[in-house]
Write a protein that holds these residues in place. Sequence first.
Motif, PDB file in Angstrom:
ATOM      1  N   ASN A 292       0.838   4.411   5.310  1.00  0.00           N
ATOM      2  CA  ASN A 292       1.370   3.118   4.404  1.00  0.00           C
ATOM      3  C   ASN A 292       0.987   2.361   3.061  1.00  0.00           C
ATOM      4  O   ASN A 292       1.307   2.615   1.898  1.00  0.00           O
ATOM      5  N   PHE A 297       3.203   9.862   2.878  1.00  0.00           N
ATOM      6  CA  PHE A 297       3.738   9.506   4.063  1.00  0.00           C
ATOM      7  C   PHE A 297       3.454  11.665   4.626  1.00  0.00           C
ATOM      8  O   PHE A 297       2.551  11.862   4.081  1.00  0.00           O
ATOM      9  N   THR A 467      10.800   6.535  -1.866  1.00  0.00           N
ATOM     10  CA  THR A 467      10.464   6.551  -0.207  1.00  0.00           C
ATOM     11  C   THR A 467      10.966   5.551   0.713  1.00  0.00           C
ATOM     12  O   THR A 467      10.560   4.895   0.534  1.00  0.00           O
ATOM     13  N   GLN A 469      10.541   4.369   5.284  1.00  0.00           N
ATOM     14  CA  GLN A 469       9.891   5.506   6.677  1.00  0.00           C
ATOM     15  C   GLN A 469      10.395   4.055   7.308  1.00  0.00           C
ATOM     16  O   GLN A 469      10.608   2.337   6.834  1.00  0.00           O
TER      17      GLN A 469
END
Length: 537
Positions: A292, A297, A467, A469
């Motif tokens: 994080n 990732f 990104t 997530q």
Amino acid sequence: MSDSQDRIIIFDTTLRDGEQSPGATLNKEEKLTIARQLARLGVDVIEAGFPFASPGDFEAVQTIAQQVGTPDGPTICGLARATRGDIKAAGEALEPAANKRIHTFIATSDIHLQYKLRKTREEVLAIAPEMVAYAKTFTDDVEFSPEDAGRSDPEFMYRVLEAVIDAGATTVNIPDTVGYTTPTEFGALIRGIKENVRNIDKAIISVHGHNDLGLAVANFLEAVKNGARQLECTINGIGERAGNAALEELVMALHVRRQYFNPFLGRPAESEEPLTQINTREIYKTSRLVSNLTGMFVQPNKAIVGANAFAHESGIHQDGVLKNKLTYEIMDAQSIGVNENQIVLGKHSGRNAFKSRLKELGFDLSENELNKAFLNFKKFADRKKEITDWDLESIVNDQIQQPPELYKLELAQVSCGDRLRPTATVTLRAPNGEEKTAVALGTGPVDAVYKAIHQIIDLPNELIEYTVQSVTAGIDALGEVTVRLRHEGRVFSGHAANTDVIVASAHAYVNALNRLYGAMQSPSFSAQAEPTVTSRV
Ligand SMILES: [Zn+2]
């Protein structure tokens, strides 16, 4: 030395080598958060940075030395080239730590000597012990690395190692700097050192390696069989190029296969005594935290910590696992802490329950930070019924990562759909208090929002990564967005979490732009753009 020769020392370099991953730059608070978690994980040594490299690095190492380097905590280490300036900076930054180590290095391969250092072998043979002796004036615990050991003439490297051990080096670290060696070769390199360096029993042999050919972990395990007792590794294997050896893979290989490795450490094969001091139940949490905060990732099929590592999709496997876990599982997900994600709080949870759960998770917030985090928690709890530990971590990490709020997002609104051109309206409050609104069309809702923000904060930059997530499963999950942008060769990241990914995207972009804007205000900005130290282990 004998007390530590029968177990494996875990030296974590996530904050030094790992932070050299392109775009993984961490700020001081983020580094401190990771260092605290590494201490909970039980690593023996934290390499916290390269104090001479920049004032920011110095300050981060010093803060970690102060706050994590407690008497019962890990040893805090700082990297230094074999020069007085580097070693002095490391010694000063590490000063507050109860247990401190200086890690100094110089190349021993002819190719580095000739083209990079422009020094003869005799000069290196004189400098190395002299600088180790200088480092000893700051701490007894000194580590020395012959950079590019894998490509050095072994006879010359043995002489350098003997000289530094005579000068007081307590650990000698053998790096495969370019990730070229194979397991058999690396094992032989370590065995050669064990057999040919006269005073090697006075030092711990350590290994460091890069994963360019995917061999770093295999190389290290072979090194252990040949006498290495310290492993330098990073969480999730992050690091320069293809990364370093992954801590979680090394630790779990040594844990699951301990009966295989025991004899190499002089133990009875059947011994159940752990080979490392790592608290494996903290592995998964540490992996998520590093992922994080760095925005790097973890691939789903990554060994140990990937999302699929413990998922049994095939019907035959599921049936077997239900009957007896050991049919297809060589280790229990519980052993790395995967299942410890429980629903802990909800909309009606009070401030005390929130505070005590954060404390159990290891977050030590000031009253002010706690109030802010509690407000954010309440906002999330309105939209998401069940709040898990991972949600809590995400809320707090999101807050830790906030750069100074130079531009503040006041409004982000989009209209989109299959018959609409995505249109965004964004209002930001500028540092002088003035509110500015922009409207933009885009190819999608995020693109439209970003174009509108860019109209207001008009700093030249290139968006190099975006990104999203989700923190947990389910349609109401928190979405975490990481954005990286580049300006004149420097990378700035922004991170935000929200149940609305468009809002999270807007916040993450404004955060990254705030970092860039803040850096441009600093007088040393152009000076910092050129990294001055390029030598690495
Ligand atoms: Zn390295």
